[in-house]
Design an enzyme around this catalytic site. Structure first.
Site, PDB file in Angstrom:
ATOM      1  N   CYS A   1     101.170 -30.079   6.995  1.00  0.00           N
ATOM      2  CA  CYS A   1     102.098 -28.887   6.977  1.00  0.00           C
ATOM      3  C   CYS A   1     103.098 -28.939   8.030  1.00  0.00           C
ATOM      4  O   CYS A   1     104.259 -28.643   8.186  1.00  0.00           O
ATOM      5  CB  CYS A   1     101.712 -27.512   6.657  1.00  0.00           C
ATOM      6  SG  CYS A   1     100.092 -27.423   5.654  1.00  0.00           S
TER       7      CYS A   1
ATOM      8  N   HIS B   1     107.867 -24.710   6.249  1.00  0.00           N
ATOM      9  CA  HIS B   1     107.063 -25.546   5.479  1.00  0.00           C
ATOM     10  C   HIS B   1     106.961 -24.790   4.250  1.00  0.00           C
ATOM     11  O   HIS B   1     106.755 -23.587   4.144  1.00  0.00           O
ATOM     12  CB  HIS B   1     105.675 -25.851   6.216  1.00  0.00           C
ATOM     13  CG  HIS B   1     104.733 -26.034   5.238  1.00  0.00           C
ATOM     14  ND1 HIS B   1     104.708 -27.142   4.413  1.00  0.00           N
ATOM     15  CD2 HIS B   1     103.481 -25.322   4.878  1.00  0.00           C
ATOM     16  CE1 HIS B   1     103.810 -27.174   3.505  1.00  0.00           C
ATOM     17  NE2 HIS B   1     102.912 -26.015   3.725  1.00  0.00           N
TER      18      HIS B   1
ATOM     19  N   ASN C   1     104.840 -27.367  -3.240  1.00  0.00           N
ATOM     20  CA  ASN C   1     104.446 -27.587  -1.749  1.00  0.00           C
ATOM     21  C   ASN C   1     104.081 -28.981  -1.797  1.00  0.00           C
ATOM     22  O   ASN C   1     103.184 -29.419  -2.141  1.00  0.00           O
ATOM     23  CB  ASN C   1     103.238 -26.731  -1.401  1.00  0.00           C
ATOM     24  CG  ASN C   1     102.693 -26.930  -0.102  1.00  0.00           C
ATOM     25  OD1 ASN C   1     102.785 -27.896   0.363  1.00  0.00           O
ATOM     26  ND2 ASN C   1     101.873 -25.829   0.426  1.00  0.00           N
TER      27      ASN C   1
END
Lengths: 352, 74
Positions: free
Chosen positions: A121, A269, A299
């Site tokens: 991330c 992120h 994601n």
């Protein structure tokens, strides 16, 4: 907080490639969630569909496509590239470093510095800081930062804590030396005490692959996965995020005497919508200042910041953009960067 | 915070369908509702409760003890 400062460097271009296979969460999730629960979960995480790589497509293939397109569109001679850095947690092999494979595949010269960075991330911010440092060597004038993940391959479809969240993407960022640019500021941090909160425990060298690590078992809340699948403790990660990220962003802005109002866009992120909205609320960032790419891509781990930049490319068409980039998660590891995008070529998102 | 407001807002954070909740209402926190409760407590009480502590919560009263009963008024 250690403040890093870079001068004479700029991001010249960004290209993103996603797999063409799309999974709709409303259909995918029906097998493990009941109707109302599925709707609530999708609304909360903000992921409606995701691009998923088939088994024969690796992160490096997506990054290769993104890099080839970027070099061609920006008419960059491959001999000018002095470094290729690949940031991923889904490499082609345990060894060799995938960056070496990509150096040859991309037709980059043998003098190219090539290595992998194992971060998720926070990887884009860390990767940029490493590339900026390399460019301080006067002998390197252009470098490629390839950042991506195919995290969907690591997730158990029967694990409700993560099975609707992750999408796949590969990105390429061209960074170059340019004495006529503003300074870039960055903080990088780590807290390894949280390493178990987001982990694939089995299959490497601490717990080598075996029939036991591959066995799918029922864990907490009836989630089923193997020790070679991703385990994610969402609440622990949320605790970490709200403890560290607001103060990291405020600390960076204070240390650089930057007013919040000067920032055009915040690129977080893309952990999940609930978490990002909460962070933005806490920091009093208006909704139009923090683009999201979760809805269509999920994601995408390390790729999520450049992917979100590419999904908001229209915002970069009218001149300089002062942006904060903030990556946080697996490790725990986090980094925040303050930089101006000036004349950066952001290409449309490509499918593969 | 007034206790009545607390119950109303906590119900949303917990994603509960019940009309009303009180101190003895049982709580079954999912991953998502845990995030909701952490956010609710952070925003309203400026207090960070740990996910590990929330795993021990069985009834609303356990949550009140984590927040601190002195932070709620009748």
């Amino acid at each position: 907080m250690k403040l890093l400062k870079f001068e004479g460097v700029r991001v010249a271009g960004i290209s993103v490639c996603v797999p063409d296979q799309v999974v709709e969460n409303s259909q995918f999730g029906a097998a493990v969630f009941d109707g109302e629960e599925l709707k609530k979960t999708i609304d909360s995480i903000g992921v409606f569909k995701r691009h998923i790589a088939p088994s024969n497509v690796c992160t490096s293939d997506l990054c290769f496509e993104a890099a080839s397109t970027l070099l061609d569109c920006l008419a960059v001679n491959r001999d000018e590239i002095g470094a290729v850095i690949f940031v991923t947690q889904t490499p082609d092999y345990h060894l060799p470093a995938t960056a070496c494979v990509l150096q040859d595949k991309l037709g980059l010269p043998k003098q190219t510095i090539a290595f992998d960075i194992n971060l998720g991330c926070s990887g884009f911010v860390y990767g940029l800081s490493v590339v900026f440092n390399l460019l301080n060597q006067r002998t390197i004038t252009k470098a490629l930062l390839l950042v991506g993940d195919t995290a969907s391959k690591c997730v158990s479809p029967l694990d409700r804590s993560s099975n609707l969240l992750f999408g796949d993407a590969g990105t390429a960022t061209l960074v170059e030396a340019d004495s006529d640019t503003s300074q870039v500021y960055c903080t990088l941090s780590s807290d390894g005490s949280g390493y178990k909160s987001l982990i694939i425990e089995g299959g490497a060298y601490r717990l080598q692959s075996s029939s036991s690590t591959l066995e799918v078992r029922e864990f907490d809340s009836k989630n089923k996965r193997s020790l070679e699948n991703l385990y994610m403790d969402g609440p622990d990660i949320f605790n970490f995020t709200i403890r560290e990220i607001p103060k990291d962003i405020l600390g960076l802005l204070n240390a650089t005497n930057t007013d919040f109002k000067e920032i055009d866009l915040f690129f977080f992120h893309q952990a999940n919508k609930f978490m990002i909205d909460f962070l933005a609320r806490k920091l009093k960032i208006p909704v139009e200042k923090y683009p999201l790419s979760l809805k269509d891509y999920g994601n995408t781990s390390s790729a999520s910041i450049p992917l979100t930049i590419a999904s908001a490319r229209d915002s970069f068409m009218n001149g300089k953009v002062k942006a904060v980039l903030c990556g946080f998660g697996v490790g725990f590891s986090w980094g925040t960067m303050l930089m101006d995008f000036d004349g950066c070529q952001i290409l449309p998102i490509k499918t593969y | 915070m007034k206790k009545s407001v607390f119950f109303t807002e906590l119900k949303d954070a917990l994603m509960l369908e019940d009309d009303s909740i009180n101190e003895s209402t049982q709580v079954r926190l999912t991953s998502l509702s845990t995030l909701g409760v952490i956010a609710f407590i952070d925003e309203n009480f400026n207090k960070q409760v740990k996910a590990a502590d929330l795993r021990e919560v069985k009834i609303i009263d356990d949550l009140i003890n984590l927040i601190g009963p002195e932070n709620l008024v009748a």
